[in-house]
Enzyme design. Sequence first.
Site, PDB file in Angstrom:
ATOM      1  N   SER A  46       1.741  -2.025   5.971  1.00 52.58           N
ATOM      2  CA  SER A  46       1.881  -2.965   6.884  1.00 52.58           C
ATOM      3  C   SER A  46       2.277  -2.249   8.246  1.00 52.58           C
ATOM      4  O   SER A  46       2.038  -2.766   9.652  1.00 52.58           O
ATOM      5  CB  SER A  46       2.072  -4.598   6.207  1.00 52.58           C
ATOM      6  OG  SER A  46       3.515  -4.011   6.535  1.00 52.58           O
ATOM      7  N   GLU A  47       3.370  -1.837   7.863  1.00 50.00           N
ATOM      8  CA  GLU A  47       4.163  -1.148   9.128  1.00 50.00           C
ATOM      9  C   GLU A  47       4.918   0.314   8.337  1.00 50.00           C
ATOM     10  O   GLU A  47       5.447   0.429   7.405  1.00 50.00           O
ATOM     11  CB  GLU A  47       5.320  -1.980   9.910  1.00 50.00           C
ATOM     12  CG  GLU A  47       4.854  -2.830  10.672  1.00 50.00           C
ATOM     13  CD  GLU A  47       5.086  -3.950  10.272  1.00 50.00           C
ATOM     14  OE1 GLU A  47       4.525  -5.126  11.257  1.00 50.00           O
ATOM     15  OE2 GLU A  47       5.214  -4.709   9.247  1.00 50.00           O
ATOM     16  N   THR A  48       5.215   0.760   9.285  1.00 53.73           N
ATOM     17  CA  THR A  48       5.981   1.994   9.680  1.00 53.73           C
ATOM     18  C   THR A  48       6.557   2.549  10.393  1.00 53.73           C
ATOM     19  O   THR A  48       6.254   2.101  11.730  1.00 53.73           O
ATOM     20  CB  THR A  48       4.992   3.718   8.874  1.00 53.73           C
ATOM     21  OG1 THR A  48       4.249   3.677   7.939  1.00 53.73           O
ATOM     22  CG2 THR A  48       5.871   5.096   9.458  1.00 53.73           C
ATOM     23  N   HIS A  77      11.268  -7.007   9.691  1.00 55.19           N
ATOM     24  CA  HIS A  77      11.454  -6.028   8.296  1.00 55.19           C
ATOM     25  C   HIS A  77      11.535  -4.172   8.719  1.00 55.19           C
ATOM     26  O   HIS A  77      12.148  -4.230   7.729  1.00 55.19           O
ATOM     27  CB  HIS A  77       9.869  -6.074   6.824  1.00 55.19           C
ATOM     28  CG  HIS A  77       9.289  -5.294   7.032  1.00 55.19           C
ATOM     29  ND1 HIS A  77       7.503  -5.684   7.860  1.00 55.19           N
ATOM     30  CD2 HIS A  77       8.684  -4.646   5.917  1.00 55.19           C
ATOM     31  CE1 HIS A  77       7.042  -4.249   7.206  1.00 55.19           C
ATOM     32  NE2 HIS A  77       7.321  -3.791   6.254  1.00 55.19           N
TER      33      HIS A  77
END
Length: 305
Positions: A46-48, A77
């Site tokens: 979902s995110e990096t 997060h």
Amino acid sequence: MPKRRYAVYDVFTDKVLAGNPLAVVFEAEGLDDAAMQRIAGEFNLSETSFVLPPVNPRHRANVRIFTPHYEMPFAGHPTVGTAIALAEAAAEAGERGTGILVLEEKVGPIRCAVKQDGGPAFAEFDLPRLPEQLPLSAEPDAIGAALGLDSQEIGFENHRVGLWSGGVPYITVPVASLAAAGRAVLDGSAWLDLAPTRDNGAPACAYVYTRETVGKDSAFHARMFVPGSPGYEDPATGSAAAAFAGVIHHFDRPVDGPARYWIEQGIEMGRPSRIRLELDIEGGGIAAARIGGNAVRIAEGSLFA
């Protein structure tokens, strides 16, 4: 070919294979926007987050956050996970790991506190922006229909559908029960017809919540849906919790003093998460707010890019 360290953390959980996974790329100097976007697509989480030298030398790092498709100005997060990753990397290098550090994100500098008492590390951060309510023209019945819910399932007590932002806007959708939350399924095309767009052109996501919970110490149960091709559900969303702080203040009117809430999320996905939201109420308003949670490292390695 450059060789960069990376680590994968499960965030907003104290157990591996739960919470929300995050890839953290250390030593990201030399990567341009397009390269960071391609790497985020390669991880396909979902995110990096990408760790760069800070603009202000008093800060710990400049952090860029990308989904597989676009950059985020702020996300919860990645903030918690990156703060813990940097603290643990410092400790492994023989430096001070826990304590206060400031991360520079697109939304502005974010003050984080990291502590470790023998178990999984815990980090919390001050909200970079206090939540605000934004205008929403879509009708509650249409929003409910886009989630596959009947109109009588939308809302509980005095809680009503709204558009709130603590740096990233969300359509907040109160539902009457845990069962209704469990039945929610986002119709992406219908949602795109009614959701306002963010500054990057992406539509505001759906944050479904109810006061009925699975965990005894949880105050709210939440689900977050991202429209797209394909759309997906997020197991733990700190930026949505930042927006949700405004919802709690607006509808529940906590008394002056500190207020603490645990929000459970990701349960329907099999990735249970716990997000701690704290509000400091002064004179009836939000003076400050913080979001916190645990994170555990599940993988690490080298990135050749």
